[in-house]
Design an enzyme around this catalytic site. Structure first.
Site, PDB file in Angstrom:
ATOM      1  N   LYS A   1      16.673   3.237   2.561  1.00 40.54           N
ATOM      2  CA  LYS A   1      17.609   2.857   4.001  1.00 40.54           C
ATOM      3  C   LYS A   1      18.830   2.146   3.310  1.00 40.54           C
ATOM      4  CE  LYS A   1      14.363   3.635   6.880  1.00 40.54           C
ATOM      5  NZ  LYS A   1      13.130   2.922   8.226  1.00 40.54           N
TER       6      LYS A   1
ATOM      7  N   PHE B   1      12.383   4.774  11.616  1.00 38.58           N
ATOM      8  CA  PHE B   1      11.141   4.120  11.137  1.00 38.58           C
ATOM      9  C   PHE B   1      10.088   6.432  11.130  1.00 38.58           C
ATOM     10  CE2 PHE B   1       7.183   2.718  11.639  1.00 38.58           C
ATOM     11  CZ  PHE B   1       7.608   1.715  10.888  1.00 38.58           C
TER      12      PHE B   1
ATOM     13  N   ARG C   1      -1.146   6.575   7.378  1.00 36.82           N
ATOM     14  CA  ARG C   1      -0.571   6.658   6.066  1.00 36.82           C
ATOM     15  C   ARG C   1      -1.030   7.500   5.329  1.00 36.82           C
ATOM     16  NH1 ARG C   1       1.340   1.666   4.172  1.00 36.82           N
ATOM     17  NH2 ARG C   1       0.059  -0.481   4.817  1.00 36.82           N
TER      18      ARG C   1
ATOM     19  N   ASP D   1      13.997  -0.679   2.293  1.00 35.98           N
ATOM     20  CA  ASP D   1      14.528  -0.861   3.592  1.00 35.98           C
ATOM     21  C   ASP D   1      15.463  -2.176   3.596  1.00 35.98           C
ATOM     22  OD1 ASP D   1      15.150  -0.793   6.629  1.00 35.98           O
ATOM     23  OD2 ASP D   1      12.959  -1.443   6.936  1.00 35.98           O
TER      24      ASP D   1
ATOM     25  N   LYS E   1       0.800  -0.620  -0.019  1.00 37.32           N
ATOM     26  CA  LYS E   1       0.224   0.209   0.046  1.00 37.32           C
ATOM     27  C   LYS E   1       0.658   1.621  -0.350  1.00 37.32           C
ATOM     28  CE  LYS E   1      -3.900  -2.088   3.374  1.00 37.32           C
ATOM     29  NZ  LYS E   1      -3.329  -2.023   4.343  1.00 37.32           N
ATOM     30  N   GLY E   2       2.074   1.043   0.604  1.00 35.96           N
ATOM     31  CA  GLY E   2       2.712   2.622   0.905  1.00 35.96           C
ATOM     32  C   GLY E   2       2.861   3.251  -0.384  1.00 35.96           C
TER      33      GLY E   2
ATOM     34  N   ASP F   1       3.091   3.219   7.019  1.00 36.65           N
ATOM     35  CA  ASP F   1       2.498   2.997   8.278  1.00 36.65           C
ATOM     36  C   ASP F   1       3.367   2.899   9.479  1.00 36.65           C
ATOM     37  OD1 ASP F   1       2.859   0.358   6.998  1.00 36.65           O
ATOM     38  OD2 ASP F   1       1.138  -0.296   8.252  1.00 36.65           O
TER      39      ASP F   1
HETATM   40  P1  IMP Z   1      11.948  -4.196   2.792  1.00 33.16           P
HETATM   41  O1  IMP Z   1      11.210  -5.482   2.289  1.00 33.16           O
HETATM   42  O2  IMP Z   1      12.926  -4.291   4.527  1.00 33.16           O
HETATM   43  O3  IMP Z   1      13.106  -3.503   1.937  1.00 33.16           O
HETATM   44  O4  IMP Z   1      10.356  -3.557   3.361  1.00 33.16           O
HETATM   45  C1  IMP Z   1       9.893  -2.588   2.461  1.00 33.16           C
HETATM   46  C2  IMP Z   1       8.261  -2.334   2.814  1.00 33.16           C
HETATM   47  O5  IMP Z   1       8.654  -1.838   3.958  1.00 33.16           O
HETATM   48  C3  IMP Z   1       8.536  -0.793   2.776  1.00 33.16           C
HETATM   49  O6  IMP Z   1       7.636  -0.579   0.860  1.00 33.16           O
HETATM   50  C4  IMP Z   1       7.495  -0.220   2.878  1.00 33.16           C
HETATM   51  O7  IMP Z   1       6.154  -0.260   2.649  1.00 33.16           O
HETATM   52  C5  IMP Z   1       8.438  -1.136   4.624  1.00 33.16           C
HETATM   53  N1  IMP Z   1       9.153   0.154   5.031  1.00 33.16           N
HETATM   54  C6  IMP Z   1      10.284   0.329   5.727  1.00 33.16           C
HETATM   55  N2  IMP Z   1      10.936   1.368   5.870  1.00 33.16           N
HETATM   56  C7  IMP Z   1       9.749   1.267   6.604  1.00 33.16           C
HETATM   57  C8  IMP Z   1       9.468   2.472   7.557  1.00 33.16           C
HETATM   58  O8  IMP Z   1      10.647   3.440   8.157  1.00 33.16           O
HETATM   59  N3  IMP Z   1       8.289   3.308   7.750  1.00 33.16           N
HETATM   60  C9  IMP Z   1       7.198   2.705   7.355  1.00 33.16           C
HETATM   61  N4  IMP Z   1       7.458   1.759   6.646  1.00 33.16           N
HETATM   62  C10 IMP Z   1       8.825   0.994   6.130  1.00 33.16           C
HETATM   63 MG    MG Z   2       6.254  -0.026   0.652  1.00 32.33          MG
END
Ligand code: IMP
Ligand code: MG
Length: 192
Positions: A145, A168, A181, A117, A57-58, A175
């Site tokens: 990140k 964060f 959101r 992330d 959703k982000g 979210d």
């Molecule tokens: P990853 O698989 O660890 O790269 O995470 C990807 C998803 O985690 C992103 O598309 C976000 O939806 C969520 N996410 C990562 N960091 C944050 C944050 O700081 N705040 C909120 N959601 C996050």
């Molecule tokens: Mg996302």
């Protein structure tokens, strides 16, 4: 202590103006890189070779904002991926809750996500898309990140708005346990 008992404060991180400037800048880079596909008139908007995939959703706000500045004819599709639980750390298990419906074989893909992330979510999803034999796959993220990337993640973003550390962030699609959101700006969520 569970999330309901913790107290948080919101520290301003990216203003609306700054987000808009980043979207514009990223769109200009994309317009330049794909300039052979840029068209002027609506009548030329036929048979798009580019597929924009929004990671939900982000990525919902980021996609709609950046698309306003992109001049390439594109098919827009959505993938709903989940990796986070109610916590601030990725669960490590990626679930495709809803996949794209476009036939991407031979097309150029640009994935739009608001934040990368650990990179596990996109690493998993990019592998999955590769099996459908697109011509290319590029990643565009508003926030990277980079320092948080997990060793098994094989992806790097091709277009990055800004780099962030381990903070964060919430708002503008981001979210915390499905809260915040809809905030139009991005804040750092800090435990008090
Ligand atoms: P990853 O698989 O660890 O790269 O995470 C990807 C998803 O985690 C992103 O598309 C976000 O939806 C969520 N996410 C990562 N960091 C944050 C944050 O700081 N705040 C909120 N959601 C996050
Ligand atoms: Mg996302």
């Amino acid at each position: 202590m569970n999330n309901h008992e913790k107290k948080y404060k919101l520290v301003p991180y990216l203003s609306k103006q700054k987000i808009d400037a980043l979207c514009k800048d990223l769109a200009e880079q994309i317009n330049e890189d794909y300039k052979e596909y840029v068209v002027n008139g609506a009548e030329e908007y036929i048979n798009p070779q580019i597929v924009a995939i929004c990671v939900l959703k982000g990525g919902m706000f980021f996609l709609t904002d950046i698309l306003r500045y992109i001049k390439i004819p594109m098919i827009v599709d959505f993938a709903k991926l989940a990796s986070y639980g109610k916590d601030m750390k990725s669960s490590g298990t990626i679930t495709i809750l809803q996949d794209i419906s476009t036939d991407i074989k031979g097309k150029h893909i640009i994935i739009f996500d608001e934040i990368i992330d650990s990179g596990r979510t996109l690493s998993f999803y990019v592998d999955r898309l590769r099996s459908s034999e697109p011509a290319s796959i590029k990643l565009c993220t508003l926030i990277d990140k980079k320092l948080c990337r997990s060793p098994e993640s094989k992806i790097e973003a091709d277009y990055v708005g800004i780099n962030a550390d381990e903070e964060f962030l919430i708002g503008y699609g981001l979210d915390h346990a499905e809260q915040y959101r809809n905030l139009p700006e991005i804040y750092q969520l800090k435990e008090m």
